[in-house]
Design a protein around this motif. Structure first.
Motif, PDB file in Angstrom:
ATOM      1  N   GLY A 165      17.385  -0.390   3.665  1.00  0.00           N
ATOM      2  CA  GLY A 165      17.444  -0.734   2.256  1.00  0.00           C
ATOM      3  C   GLY A 165      16.551   0.197   1.430  1.00  0.00           C
ATOM      4  N   LYS A 166      16.980   0.483   0.233  1.00  0.00           N
ATOM      5  CA  LYS A 166      16.258   1.432  -0.625  1.00  0.00           C
ATOM      6  C   LYS A 166      14.833   0.988  -0.885  1.00  0.00           C
ATOM      7  CE  LYS A 166      16.658   3.820  -5.074  1.00  0.00           C
ATOM      8  NZ  LYS A 166      17.486   3.996  -6.292  1.00  0.00           N
ATOM      9  N   TYR A 167      14.604  -0.324  -0.932  1.00  0.00           N
ATOM     10  CA  TYR A 167      13.271  -0.831  -1.276  1.00  0.00           C
ATOM     11  C   TYR A 167      12.596  -1.502  -0.083  1.00  0.00           C
ATOM     12  CZ  TYR A 167      15.111   0.123  -5.888  1.00  0.00           C
ATOM     13  OH  TYR A 167      15.663   0.756  -6.976  1.00  0.00           O
ATOM     14  N   GLN A 168      12.896  -0.984   1.103  1.00  0.00           N
ATOM     15  CA  GLN A 168      12.299  -1.543   2.313  1.00  0.00           C
ATOM     16  C   GLN A 168      10.771  -1.504   2.254  1.00  0.00           C
ATOM     17  OE1 GLN A 168      12.221   0.481   6.358  1.00  0.00           O
ATOM     18  NE2 GLN A 168      13.813  -1.052   6.729  1.00  0.00           N
ATOM     19  N   LYS A 169      10.218  -0.408   1.726  1.00  0.00           N
ATOM     20  CA  LYS A 169       8.758  -0.278   1.696  1.00  0.00           C
ATOM     21  C   LYS A 169       8.110  -1.239   0.703  1.00  0.00           C
ATOM     22  CE  LYS A 169       8.102   4.260   3.678  1.00  0.00           C
ATOM     23  NZ  LYS A 169       7.397   5.558   3.577  1.00  0.00           N
ATOM     24  N   VAL A 170       8.851  -1.680  -0.297  1.00  0.00           N
ATOM     25  CA  VAL A 170       8.316  -2.696  -1.202  1.00  0.00           C
ATOM     26  C   VAL A 170       8.140  -4.009  -0.443  1.00  0.00           C
ATOM     27  CG1 VAL A 170       8.754  -4.061  -3.281  1.00  0.00           C
ATOM     28  CG2 VAL A 170       9.311  -1.625  -3.249  1.00  0.00           C
ATOM     29  N   PHE A 171       9.118  -4.338   0.383  1.00  0.00           N
ATOM     30  CA  PHE A 171       8.999  -5.545   1.194  1.00  0.00           C
ATOM     31  C   PHE A 171       7.823  -5.414   2.167  1.00  0.00           C
ATOM     32  CE2 PHE A 171      10.063  -8.296   4.800  1.00  0.00           C
ATOM     33  CZ  PHE A 171      10.299  -9.498   4.134  1.00  0.00           C
ATOM     34  N   HIS A 172       7.691  -4.269   2.805  1.00  0.00           N
ATOM     35  CA  HIS A 172       6.566  -4.032   3.709  1.00  0.00           C
ATOM     36  C   HIS A 172       5.237  -4.169   2.957  1.00  0.00           C
ATOM     37  CE1 HIS A 172       9.192  -1.444   6.653  1.00  0.00           C
ATOM     38  NE2 HIS A 172       9.539  -2.713   6.613  1.00  0.00           N
ATOM     39  N   TYR A 173       5.224  -3.707   1.727  1.00  0.00           N
ATOM     40  CA  TYR A 173       4.006  -3.761   0.906  1.00  0.00           C
ATOM     41  C   TYR A 173       3.563  -5.193   0.646  1.00  0.00           C
ATOM     42  CZ  TYR A 173       1.032  -3.141  -3.244  1.00  0.00           C
ATOM     43  OH  TYR A 173      -0.001  -3.180  -4.155  1.00  0.00           O
ATOM     44  N   ILE A 174       4.517  -6.082   0.330  1.00  0.00           N
ATOM     45  CA  ILE A 174       4.111  -7.461   0.042  1.00  0.00           C
ATOM     46  C   ILE A 174       3.704  -8.189   1.328  1.00  0.00           C
ATOM     47  CG2 ILE A 174       5.468  -7.588  -2.081  1.00  0.00           C
ATOM     48  CD1 ILE A 174       7.560  -9.195  -0.645  1.00  0.00           C
ATOM     49  N   VAL A 175       4.329  -7.843   2.453  1.00  0.00           N
ATOM     50  CA  VAL A 175       3.879  -8.400   3.742  1.00  0.00           C
ATOM     51  C   VAL A 175       2.438  -7.974   4.000  1.00  0.00           C
ATOM     52  CG1 VAL A 175       4.202  -8.318   6.250  1.00  0.00           C
ATOM     53  CG2 VAL A 175       6.191  -8.523   4.743  1.00  0.00           C
ATOM     54  N   TYR A 176       2.162  -6.696   3.755  1.00  0.00           N
ATOM     55  CA  TYR A 176       0.815  -6.153   3.951  1.00  0.00           C
ATOM     56  C   TYR A 176      -0.204  -6.844   3.043  1.00  0.00           C
ATOM     57  CZ  TYR A 176      -3.078  -2.919   3.211  1.00  0.00           C
ATOM     58  OH  TYR A 176      -4.334  -2.378   3.045  1.00  0.00           O
ATOM     59  N   GLN A 177       0.151  -7.046   1.773  1.00  0.00           N
ATOM     60  CA  GLN A 177      -0.786  -7.635   0.817  1.00  0.00           C
ATOM     61  C   GLN A 177      -1.095  -9.093   1.161  1.00  0.00           C
ATOM     62  OE1 GLN A 177      -2.597  -6.243  -1.358  1.00  0.00           O
ATOM     63  NE2 GLN A 177      -1.663  -4.232  -1.540  1.00  0.00           N
ATOM     64  N   ILE A 178      -0.084  -9.844   1.582  1.00  0.00           N
ATOM     65  CA  ILE A 178      -0.317 -11.239   1.963  1.00  0.00           C
ATOM     66  C   ILE A 178      -1.196 -11.305   3.205  1.00  0.00           C
ATOM     67  CG2 ILE A 178       0.792 -13.355   2.811  1.00  0.00           C
ATOM     68  CD1 ILE A 178       3.201 -12.589   1.013  1.00  0.00           C
TER      69      ILE A 178
END
Length: 305
Positions: A165-178
């Motif tokens: 997905g184009k925004y896969q790293k955005v999802f990874h980012y929110i997992v990281y932040q939580i």
């Protein structure tokens, strides 16, 4: 050519039967396999095998989020690599039945993380929060969709590749932040920490009140809503480096399984010291470092008593 699409529930047998049929016929086809579905395309026909049928609002909300991200300044997120580990446990976590424990869960963790980091607007956020709890994760997770593609021709698989997905790293980012917030809570909990799983932390029942209040302060400062959940029959089962957690949470039986990376790291550190002929006298290399608490404080007396 517009493809005719059918939707059926996914099972290993149904997917394999379709693939075997097309291979026997020598038909050219593609298989798209992801967490939520498997799609088989052939001769203008598309069959979508799904694990669950979601309301159209889920897809609409995901599209709204992607449209917002498209117009947002997220280059710094897209160019970085984010650690997506979202759990941990106390090193040397002992197996056994812990009875009642303290559990603090972040409410609406993913939507609120998006909001806290400027990755959504009020309209998309409200839409997300109006979805059911089990619909929010797929709505957000669709931005990170990872698909394996298998191409077949004349009965043979001729190519395999991955589409992200184009925004896969955005999802990874929110997992990281939580998880970053959970790690901060873990540090405060100290010896009373048992484990955390995604957006919830579990503590010994006798955790002092001031430590729980410090954890609440961390969550407040990070702008997360949270709640205390009733957890009892909390049992830890260890099989070598594998940990299984069984519990009753708000009257519902829950089960988590994960690999104890702390144990693997411990073994690796011991092996390195043995290889270097160094003494194993570091208390942090002891596989049994979880210390018992001094006893319960007057806290959560109604529930934990």
């Amino acid at each position: 050519m517009k493809k005719n699409t059918s939707v059926v529930f996914r099972s290993v047998e149904s997917v394999n039967n379709r693939i075997d049929y097309l291979k026997r016929k020598g038909i050219k086809f593609k298989v798209y396999s992801s967490q939520y579905s498997t799609v088989i395309e052939s001769n203008g026909q598309k069959i979508r095998y799904v694990t669950q049928v979601y309301d159209n609002r889920v897809f609409m909300c995901s599209k709204m989020l992607q449209n917002h991200l498209r117009d947002s300044d997220i280059e710094y997120i897209q160019q970085a690599t984010w650690n997506t580990k979202n759990y941990d446990s106390m090193p040397g976590l002992k197996p056994g039945n812990y009875g009642k424990v303290i559990n603090i869960d972040i409410s609406g963790a993913y939507p609120n993380c998006l909001k806290n980091h400027g990755l959504t607007n009020d309209k998309v956020y409200s839409f997300l929060m109006d979805l059911g709890k089990k619909e929010r994760l797929p709505a957000i997770g669709m931005i990170a969709k990872k698909t394996m593609v298998y191409e077949y021709d004349l009965g043979e698989c001729i190519d395999v590749y991955e589409e992200n997905g184009k925004y896969q790293k955005v999802f990874h980012y929110i997992v990281y932040q939580i998880n970053k917030v959970m790690e901060s809570c873990k540090q405060i909990a100290g010896k009373y920490y048992l484990l955390h799983w995604v957006d919830g932390i579990f503590l010994e029942r006798f955790t002092p009140e001031h430590i729980v209040q410090d954890i609440q302060r961390i969550l407040d400062e990070a702008k997360y809503l949270y709640k205390f959940e009733k957890v009892d029959r909390f049992e830890i089962i260890r099989k070598e480096q594998n940990i299984e957690i069984q519990m009753t949470k708000n009257g519902i039986n829950k089960n988590y399984k994960f690999i104890d990376n702390n144990m693997l790291n411990l073994y690796n550190r011991i092996a390195r010291r043995l290889n270097d002929d160094l003494p194993i006298d570091d208390r942090n290399l002891s596989p049994d470092i979880q210390r018992p608490g001094s006893g319960p404080d007057e806290f959560f007396t109604d529930w934990l008593a």
